[in-house]
Design an enzyme around this catalytic site. Structure first.
Site, PDB file in Angstrom:
ATOM      1  N   MET A  41      79.339  13.764  17.639  1.00 38.61           N
ATOM      2  CA  MET A  41      78.930  15.163  17.521  1.00 38.61           C
ATOM      3  C   MET A  41      79.589  15.792  16.293  1.00 38.61           C
ATOM      4  O   MET A  41      79.666  17.014  16.180  1.00 38.61           O
ATOM      5  CB  MET A  41      79.304  15.940  18.794  1.00 38.61           C
ATOM      6  CG  MET A  41      78.586  15.383  20.028  1.00 38.61           C
ATOM      7  SD  MET A  41      78.389  16.564  21.359  1.00 38.61           S
ATOM      8  CE  MET A  41      80.076  16.959  21.695  1.00 38.61           C
ATOM      9  N   GLY A  42      80.082  14.942  15.386  1.00 34.93           N
ATOM     10  CA  GLY A  42      80.674  15.464  14.155  1.00 34.93           C
ATOM     11  C   GLY A  42      82.099  15.939  14.370  1.00 34.93           C
ATOM     12  O   GLY A  42      82.764  15.551  15.330  1.00 34.93           O
ATOM     13  N   HIS A  48      87.013   8.865  15.298  1.00 36.85           N
ATOM     14  CA  HIS A  48      85.631   8.555  14.905  1.00 36.85           C
ATOM     15  C   HIS A  48      85.608   7.525  13.776  1.00 36.85           C
ATOM     16  O   HIS A  48      84.754   6.636  13.740  1.00 36.85           O
ATOM     17  CB  HIS A  48      84.908   9.811  14.418  1.00 36.85           C
ATOM     18  CG  HIS A  48      84.733  10.870  15.457  1.00 36.85           C
ATOM     19  ND1 HIS A  48      85.410  12.063  15.415  1.00 36.85           N
ATOM     20  CD2 HIS A  48      83.956  10.915  16.560  1.00 36.85           C
ATOM     21  CE1 HIS A  48      85.054  12.812  16.441  1.00 36.85           C
ATOM     22  NE2 HIS A  48      84.171  12.136  17.155  1.00 36.85           N
ATOM     23  N   ASP A 161      86.565   8.533  25.933  1.00 35.57           N
ATOM     24  CA  ASP A 161      85.612   9.078  26.903  1.00 35.57           C
ATOM     25  C   ASP A 161      85.238   7.953  27.865  1.00 35.57           C
ATOM     26  O   ASP A 161      84.115   7.421  27.834  1.00 35.57           O
ATOM     27  CB  ASP A 161      84.375   9.624  26.176  1.00 35.57           C
ATOM     28  CG  ASP A 161      84.736  10.802  25.292  1.00 35.57           C
ATOM     29  OD1 ASP A 161      85.171  11.828  25.828  1.00 35.57           O
ATOM     30  OD2 ASP A 161      84.608  10.681  24.066  1.00 35.57           O
ATOM     31  N   SER A 196      91.042  14.281  19.348  1.00 36.97           N
ATOM     32  CA  SER A 196      89.848  14.917  19.909  1.00 36.97           C
ATOM     33  C   SER A 196      89.416  16.015  18.952  1.00 36.97           C
ATOM     34  O   SER A 196      90.268  16.697  18.353  1.00 36.97           O
ATOM     35  CB  SER A 196      90.185  15.545  21.278  1.00 36.97           C
ATOM     36  OG  SER A 196      89.190  16.487  21.635  1.00 36.97           O
TER      37      SER A 196
HETATM   38  O1  PAF Z   1      80.987  11.340  22.641  1.00 35.90           O
HETATM   39  C1  PAF Z   1      80.254  12.153  22.031  1.00 35.90           C
HETATM   40  O2  PAF Z   1      80.583  12.669  20.974  1.00 35.90           O
HETATM   41  C2  PAF Z   1      78.911  12.517  22.632  1.00 35.90           C
HETATM   42  O3  PAF Z   1      78.979  12.565  24.022  1.00 35.90           O
HETATM   43  C3  PAF Z   1      77.765  11.586  22.191  1.00 35.90           C
HETATM   44  C4  PAF Z   1      77.973  10.180  22.688  1.00 35.90           C
HETATM   45  C5  PAF Z   1      77.674  11.599  20.671  1.00 35.90           C
HETATM   46  C6  PAF Z   1      76.434  12.089  22.727  1.00 35.90           C
HETATM   47  O4  PAF Z   1      76.162  13.383  22.301  1.00 35.90           O
END
Ligand code: PAF
Length: 291
Positions: A41-42, A48, A161, A196
Site C-alpha cells: 500500500m506504499g 517493503h 502480517d 510499519s
Molecule cells: O499488506 C498490505 O500492505 C496490504 O494488505 C496488501 C497485501 C497490499 C493488500 O492491500
C-alpha cells in the site's frame, strides 16, 4: 528506477512484452520468464524493500503494486490519512523493481465498492478480523484482483502480517490459484520495533512505548518452557506494565490452523499481538516452539 504504470491495460501490455522477450531468450520456466509480484500500500520502508529484494533474487520481472485499498479499511480507520508517498516509494525501490503498478481507486473499482468479494471465512473473523470487521475480505478481494491482473508466478508477502499471510495462503489453496507465495521475515529497528508504515504516526513518547509489543513477545518466548498459558501470561504482564499501551489481543496460535493453540500444545506456534499506542494501532508476532 522502475517504470510507473497506472492502468491495468498498460500493465498487462508491459508484462506480456516482458514474457515474450524472455521466451525468445530461453525456456518459459527459466527465472527470466518469471513474474514476481510484491503487493503493497506504499509508504515503503525497509520491510517493503526486503520483500522487493527477495522478489529481485527470484529472477524475472518484479512488479510492485502500490494501492491503498479502500475495501480493507473500516469506517473509523485511517484510510484518509494513510501516507501516500508515490514519488519517494519509486525512488526507494531503485533497481529492486521493474514496474510499479499504482492504479487509482476508480481503475481498480470502476463500479465503486466492487460487488463481488472474496470472503476470508471463519479465520478471517478472528484476531485482526474481530477488531477490523471486513478487513480481510477487502484484503483478499484486492489481492485476488492483483493476482488476476498481474498473473504472477510468485507473490511476496511479509511475515509481519502473519494472519494476512495465512489467509492469502488459504485463498491460493482453496481457489487453486496458480501462484506461489513467498514469505519474508519481519524487519525490525535495532531496538526491536517491527517496521510499519504506521510507525510514522507515533510521537516520541509513543515510539518508546511501542517497544512494548516486541518486548512482550520476547517475554512470552522466554516463558515457553511453562507452556502456552505461561507464555501468554508473561507476555500480557509485560503489556500491562506499560499504561500507554492498550492491548487488543495477545494469542498463541497453531500456525497450521491459525486457531488458538490448546493449553497442551507442543511444537511450533505463533504469538500474535495487537495493541493501541496512543492513537496508533500496531501489530507484531513471533514464532515460538513449545517444548
Ligand atoms: O499488506 C498490505 O500492505 C496490504 O494488505 C496488501 C497485501 C497490499 C493488500 O492491500
Amino acid at each position: 528506477m522502475p517504470e510507473v504504470v497506472t492502468t491495468i491495460a498498460e500493465l498487462r501490455a508491459r508484462i506480456r512484452d516482458a514474457r515474450r522477450a524472455a521466451a525468445l531468450e530461453g525456456p518459459a520456466d527459466a527465472p527470466a520468464g518469471r513474474v514476481v509480484l510484491v503487493p503493497t500500500m506504499g509508504a515503503l520502508h525497509n520491510g517493503h524493500l526486503s520483500l522487493a529484494s527477495r522478489a529481485r533474487d527470484l529472477g524475472g520481472l518484479v512488479v510492485v503494486s502500490i494501492f491503498v485499498n479502500p475495501l480493507q479499511f473500516g469506517p473509523n480507520e485511517d484510510l484518509d490519512r494513510y501516507p501516500r508517498t508515490l514519488d519517494a516509494d519509486v525512488e526507494a525501490l531503485g533497481d529492486l523493481a521493474d514496474l510499479v503498478f499504482a492504479p487509482t481507486a476508480a481503475e481498480m473499482y470502476p463500479r465503486g465498492a466492487s460487488s463481488t468479494r472474496v470472503t476470508a471465512g471463519e479465520i478471517g473473523g478472528l484476531y485482526e478480523g474481530a477488531s477490523r470487521p471486513g478487513h480481510f475480505d477487502g484484503m483478499l478481494t484486492v489481492v485476488s484482483k492483483l493476482f488476476n491482473i498481474v498473473q504472477p508466478d510468485v507473490a511476496v508477502f511479509g511475515q509481519k502480517d502473519a494472519q494476512q499471510v495465512h489467509l492469502v495462503g488459504r485463498m491460493v489453496e482453496d481457489l487453486n490459484l496458480p501462484v506461489t507465495i513467498a514469505v519474508v521475515d519481519t524487519v525490525r529497528e535495532p531496538d526491536g520495533l517491527a517496521l510499519s508504515s504506521r510507525n510514522r504516526y507515533l510521537g516520541p513518547d509513543e515510539r518508546t512505548a511501542a517497544l512494548t509489543l516486541s518486548a512482550a513477545l520476547a517475554a512470552g518466548a522466554a516463558a515457553v518452557t511453562g507452556g502456552v498459558e505461561a507464555a501468554r501470561a508473561a507476555a500480557v504482564a509485560r503489556v500491562e506494565a506499560e499504561p500507554v499501551v492498550k492491548l487488543d489481543y495477545l494469542v498463541i496460535v497453531d500456525p497450521d490452523t491459525f486457531r488458538e493453540a490448546a493449553s497442551d500444545h507442543t511444537g511450533p506456534a505463533l504469538m500474535l499481538i495487537a495493541a493501541r499506542v496512543g492513537g496508533t494501532r500496531l501489530i507484531d508476532n513471533e514464532r515460538i516452539t513449545l517444548p
